[in-house]
Design a protein around this motif. Structure first.
Motif, mmCIF file in Angstrom:
data_model
loop_
_atom_site.group_PDB
_atom_site.id
_atom_site.type_symbol
_atom_site.label_atom_id
_atom_site.label_comp_id
_atom_site.label_asym_id
_atom_site.label_seq_id
_atom_site.Cartn_x
_atom_site.Cartn_y
_atom_site.Cartn_z
ATOM 1 N N ILE A 296 0.858 -1.181 0.000
ATOM 2 C CA ILE A 296 0.000 0.000 0.000
ATOM 3 C C ILE A 296 0.894 1.230 0.000
ATOM 4 C CG2 ILE A 296 -1.684 1.316 1.338
ATOM 5 C CD1 ILE A 296 -2.764 -1.338 2.387
ATOM 6 N N ARG A 297 0.633 2.144 -0.918
ATOM 7 C CA ARG A 297 1.486 3.322 -1.075
ATOM 8 C C ARG A 297 0.792 4.625 -0.679
ATOM 9 N NH1 ARG A 297 6.548 1.348 -1.216
ATOM 10 N NH2 ARG A 297 6.091 -0.849 -1.593
ATOM 11 N N SER A 298 -0.533 4.648 -0.626
ATOM 12 C CA SER A 298 -1.244 5.867 -0.233
ATOM 13 C C SER A 298 -2.580 5.485 0.384
ATOM 14 C CB SER A 298 -1.441 6.812 -1.429
ATOM 15 O OG SER A 298 -2.120 6.149 -2.495
ATOM 16 N N LEU A 299 -3.042 6.305 1.358
ATOM 17 C CA LEU A 299 -4.285 6.056 2.084
ATOM 18 C C LEU A 299 -5.006 7.379 2.330
ATOM 19 C CD1 LEU A 299 -3.219 3.624 4.975
ATOM 20 C CD2 LEU A 299 -4.662 3.034 3.025
ATOM 21 N N SER A 300 -6.345 7.317 2.352
ATOM 22 C CA SER A 300 -7.119 8.477 2.786
ATOM 23 C C SER A 300 -8.498 8.028 3.237
ATOM 24 C CB SER A 300 -7.255 9.511 1.659
ATOM 25 O OG SER A 300 -8.083 9.004 0.623
ATOM 26 N N PHE A 301 -9.064 8.770 4.182
ATOM 27 C CA PHE A 301 -10.423 8.535 4.658
ATOM 28 C C PHE A 301 -11.375 9.521 3.998
ATOM 29 C CE2 PHE A 301 -8.318 6.259 8.018
ATOM 30 C CZ PHE A 301 -9.269 5.397 8.565
ATOM 31 N N GLN A 302 -12.524 9.038 3.580
ATOM 32 C CA GLN A 302 -13.663 9.864 3.204
ATOM 33 C C GLN A 302 -14.842 9.345 4.011
ATOM 34 O OE1 GLN A 302 -12.574 12.701 1.655
ATOM 35 N NE2 GLN A 302 -14.173 12.488 0.140
ATOM 36 N N GLY A 303 -15.088 9.937 5.165
ATOM 37 C CA GLY A 303 -16.078 9.374 6.054
ATOM 38 C C GLY A 303 -15.633 7.994 6.497
ATOM 39 N N ASP A 304 -16.468 6.993 6.263
ATOM 40 C CA ASP A 304 -16.152 5.625 6.663
ATOM 41 C C ASP A 304 -15.511 4.815 5.550
ATOM 42 O OD1 ASP A 304 -17.175 5.951 9.248
ATOM 43 O OD2 ASP A 304 -19.217 5.605 8.540
ATOM 44 N N ILE A 305 -15.203 5.446 4.424
ATOM 45 C CA ILE A 305 -14.578 4.751 3.303
ATOM 46 C C ILE A 305 -13.095 5.099 3.247
ATOM 47 C CG2 ILE A 305 -14.592 4.350 0.816
ATOM 48 C CD1 ILE A 305 -17.113 3.387 2.219
ATOM 49 N N ILE A 306 -12.247 4.071 3.243
ATOM 50 C CA ILE A 306 -10.804 4.270 3.076
ATOM 51 C C ILE A 306 -10.448 3.988 1.626
ATOM 52 C CG2 ILE A 306 -8.499 3.538 3.777
ATOM 53 C CD1 ILE A 306 -9.658 2.594 6.405
ATOM 54 N N THR A 307 -9.818 4.949 0.984
ATOM 55 C CA THR A 307 -9.299 4.744 -0.366
ATOM 56 C C THR A 307 -7.855 4.295 -0.252
ATOM 57 O OG1 THR A 307 -10.769 6.443 -1.261
ATOM 58 C CG2 THR A 307 -8.888 5.798 -2.618
ATOM 59 N N ILE A 308 -7.529 3.223 -0.986
ATOM 60 C CA ILE A 308 -6.206 2.604 -0.919
ATOM 61 C C ILE A 308 -5.542 2.687 -2.281
ATOM 62 C CG2 ILE A 308 -4.938 0.474 -0.439
ATOM 63 C CD1 ILE A 308 -7.414 -0.418 1.211
ATOM 64 N N GLY A 309 -4.388 3.332 -2.339
ATOM 65 C CA GLY A 309 -3.578 3.349 -3.545
ATOM 66 C C GLY A 309 -2.450 2.350 -3.396
ATOM 67 N N ALA A 310 -2.340 1.434 -4.362
ATOM 68 C CA ALA A 310 -1.402 0.322 -4.209
ATOM 69 C C ALA A 310 -0.525 0.169 -5.432
ATOM 70 C CB ALA A 310 -2.170 -0.977 -3.937
ATOM 71 N N CYS A 311 0.366 -0.805 -5.343
ATOM 72 C CA CYS A 311 1.183 -1.161 -6.485
ATOM 73 C C CYS A 311 0.316 -1.857 -7.533
ATOM 74 C CB CYS A 311 2.319 -2.086 -6.058
ATOM 75 S SG CYS A 311 3.424 -1.350 -4.852
ATOM 76 N N LYS A 312 0.898 -2.049 -8.682
ATOM 77 C CA LYS A 312 0.189 -2.654 -9.813
ATOM 78 C C LYS A 312 -1.083 -1.884 -10.152
ATOM 79 C CE LYS A 312 2.077 -7.232 -9.988
ATOM 80 N NZ LYS A 312 1.819 -8.642 -10.278
ATOM 81 N N THR A 313 -0.992 -0.553 -9.983
ATOM 82 C CA THR A 313 -1.987 0.375 -10.524
ATOM 83 C C THR A 313 -3.392 0.176 -10.002
ATOM 84 O OG1 THR A 313 -2.535 -1.037 -12.416
ATOM 85 C CG2 THR A 313 -0.659 0.432 -12.661
ATOM 86 N N SER A 314 -3.575 -0.144 -8.752
ATOM 87 C CA SER A 314 -4.914 -0.398 -8.237
ATOM 88 C C SER A 314 -5.366 0.669 -7.250
ATOM 89 C CB SER A 314 -4.965 -1.761 -7.538
ATOM 90 O OG SER A 314 -4.837 -2.800 -8.463
ATOM 91 N N LEU A 315 -6.648 1.030 -7.356
ATOM 92 C CA LEU A 315 -7.351 1.771 -6.323
ATOM 93 C C LEU A 315 -8.377 0.823 -5.724
ATOM 94 C CD1 LEU A 315 -8.063 5.238 -7.971
ATOM 95 C CD2 LEU A 315 -6.709 4.866 -5.913
ATOM 96 N N MET A 316 -8.393 0.724 -4.398
ATOM 97 C CA MET A 316 -9.352 -0.129 -3.700
ATOM 98 C C MET A 316 -10.044 0.694 -2.624
ATOM 99 S SD MET A 316 -6.863 -3.463 -3.352
ATOM 100 C CE MET A 316 -5.397 -2.457 -3.154
ATOM 101 N N PHE A 317 -11.197 0.208 -2.153
ATOM 102 C CA PHE A 317 -12.015 0.978 -1.226
ATOM 103 C C PHE A 317 -12.513 0.058 -0.114
ATOM 104 C CE2 PHE A 317 -12.306 2.525 -5.540
ATOM 105 C CZ PHE A 317 -11.975 3.866 -5.410
ATOM 106 N N TYR A 318 -12.213 0.443 1.131
ATOM 107 C CA TYR A 318 -12.594 -0.373 2.279
ATOM 108 C C TYR A 318 -13.607 0.375 3.131
ATOM 109 C CZ TYR A 318 -12.273 -3.475 6.299
ATOM 110 O OH TYR A 318 -12.574 -4.352 7.313
ATOM 111 N N ASP A 319 -14.713 -0.289 3.456
ATOM 112 C CA ASP A 319 -15.787 0.282 4.256
ATOM 113 C C ASP A 319 -15.539 -0.073 5.721
ATOM 114 O OD1 ASP A 319 -18.145 0.947 5.548
ATOM 115 O OD2 ASP A 319 -19.411 0.388 3.853
ATOM 116 N N VAL A 320 -15.164 0.923 6.515
ATOM 117 C CA VAL A 320 -14.837 0.681 7.919
ATOM 118 C C VAL A 320 -16.068 0.256 8.705
ATOM 119 C CG1 VAL A 320 -14.011 1.754 10.038
ATOM 120 C CG2 VAL A 320 -12.895 2.279 7.872
ATOM 121 N N ARG A 321 -17.200 0.885 8.455
ATOM 122 C CA ARG A 321 -18.399 0.594 9.231
ATOM 123 C C ARG A 321 -18.872 -0.845 8.999
ATOM 124 N NH1 ARG A 321 -22.025 3.577 11.926
ATOM 125 N NH2 ARG A 321 -20.954 5.480 11.291
#
Length: 399
Positions: A296-321
């Motif tokens: 994982i190379r970058s992270l940010s919160f938008q409310g309860d959603i974490i945006t994950i910037g990773a290797c191999k050109t991926s954006l992923m989204f994790y729902d904390v709630r």
């Protein structure tokens, strides 16, 4: 320490009466946004810029980025125009062992009147007044690369560096900590407090959580796998809490929730969620990332959603709630893969292409930084090839 505590307390209380304009609309938008509908609009960055490490929105149309080649670039996301921002240099330059570290952090104060980043010397803090990027001050103390910058309020900020020190600065002209240099028209500053973190000798990132008023820093101790996170109460800097992280490799980014004492740390293979509500307990949840172990190379919160910037050109989204990755209508985890990216096809590229990677150029690009605009509807993502010897860049708007 008594005198120092008085200075910190005075400056902290001086600004505490001013409301911090964190945009709570982001939380509402983040909950209703369907991440699976984000589409990529690539922004061409000249080939002379290598690896975008840091980024920040300065207004609705402009993003400022920092690169591995130690350059600052303002990008107009509407028409693609660009201009380079001159780096600040101390009137009394210090020797620096390696100038190729690049700019790893850029941050705006809450009112967006100042921008903090690295200087021409990669160990220095540089403060620009906005919106015209006028040089305001150079902060001199760190003896190694500056990795993290976090604003506490409009007038105070923290920095963390590879020398293991966390420094507290103020933009005020404080006797003994600021000297105005008339010849160059800016201040030379030293920290008003130095927070040495026990057991951490290399700081990799910092994040200030305004809800719990704690600064989170991640780094490493003496060993390669001695990964730690430290929480510091800014009101009482001597009170520190150090936690050993369960995931040991490549812990290089930390972020935090805007309205709860929740921090997130990204490692090689896991997202770690740390609840700092109770100082007497350690609540860490490790979530395996969807992609193969590339980091994982970058992270940010938008409310309860974490945006994950990773290797191999991926954006992923994790729902904390809901404690799961955001899924599409077919219940498949949402992963957004970029389509373009520049990598210099030199000898190093060809060696990696045929030895380690598939032939696609985009497969070696990592999303090293990302940031949402104030509306929460546009995401700027950028980076470059992860291998040290490869040269290239990537930038785009997802909306």
């Amino acid at each position: 320490m008594g005198k120092m505590e008085n200075i910190i307390g005075h400056l902290y209380n001086r600004d505490s009466k001013r409301p911090i304009p964190y945009n709570h609309r982001k939380q509402i938008i983040a909950k209703s946004r369907n991440c699976s509908y984000l589409t990529e609009r690539c922004i061409e960055v000249p080939n002379t810029y290598n690896k975008i490490f840091a980024s920040v929105w300065v207004d609705t149309d402009h993003v400022v980025v920092g690169t591995k080649c130690n350059r600052l670039l303002e990008i107009n996301v509407q028409n693609g125009s660009k201009r380079e921002i001159p780096l600040m240099r101390s009137p009394y330059p210090r020797e620096v062992p390696d100038q190729t570290a690049g700019i790893h952090a850029i941050a705006l104060n809450p009112s967006k009147s100042f921008m903090a980043t690295g200087g021409q010397n990669v160990n220095d803090l540089a403060l620009y007044s906005l919106p015209d990027y006028q040089p305001y001050a150079v902060g001199e103390f760190h003896q190694s690369w500056l990795f993290g910058i976090s604003w506490i309020n409009d007038f105070m900020l923290c920095t963390g560096a590879r020398d293991g020190n966390v420094c507290l600065w103020t933009i005020f002209d404080v006797d003994g900590f600021s000297t105005y240099e008339e010849e160059c028209g800016m201040y030379r500053k030293t920290p008003i407090e130095i927070l040495r973190t026990e057991g951490i000798i290399r700081i990799r990132d910092t994040h200030y959580n305004p809800t719990c008023e704690r600064l989170g820093t991640i780094g490493y101790g003496a060993g390669k796998y001695d990964a730690k996170v430290c929480f510091v109460d800014i009101r009482q800097p001597l009170q520190k809490r150090v936690i050993t992280l369960p995931q040991k490799e490549e812990n290089i980014v930390i972020s935090g929730h805007d309205s709860s004492p929740l921090f997130a740390v990204g490692s090689l293979s896991h997202l770690m969620l740390i609840d700092d509500r109770d100082p007497n307990t350690t609540d860490i949840t490790s979530v395996k990332i969807l992609e193969p172990a590339q980091g994982i190379r970058s992270l940010s919160f938008q409310g309860d959603i974490i945006t994950i910037g990773a290797c191999k050109t991926s954006l992923m989204f994790y729902d904390v709630r809901n404690r799961k990755y955001v899924t599409d209508h077919d219940e498949n985890p949402v992963k957004r893969k970029l389509k373009q990216g520049y990598v210099a096809e030199n000898m190093d590229w060809h060696m990696h292409r045929y030895s380690f990677y598939p032939p696609s150029t985009s497969d070696v690009i990592s999303i090293m930084t990302h940031c949402y605009d104030d509306s929460g509807l546009r995401l700027f993502a950028a980076g470059g090839p992860l291998p040290l010897e490869l040269i290239g860049n990537y930038a785009s708007i997802w909306e």
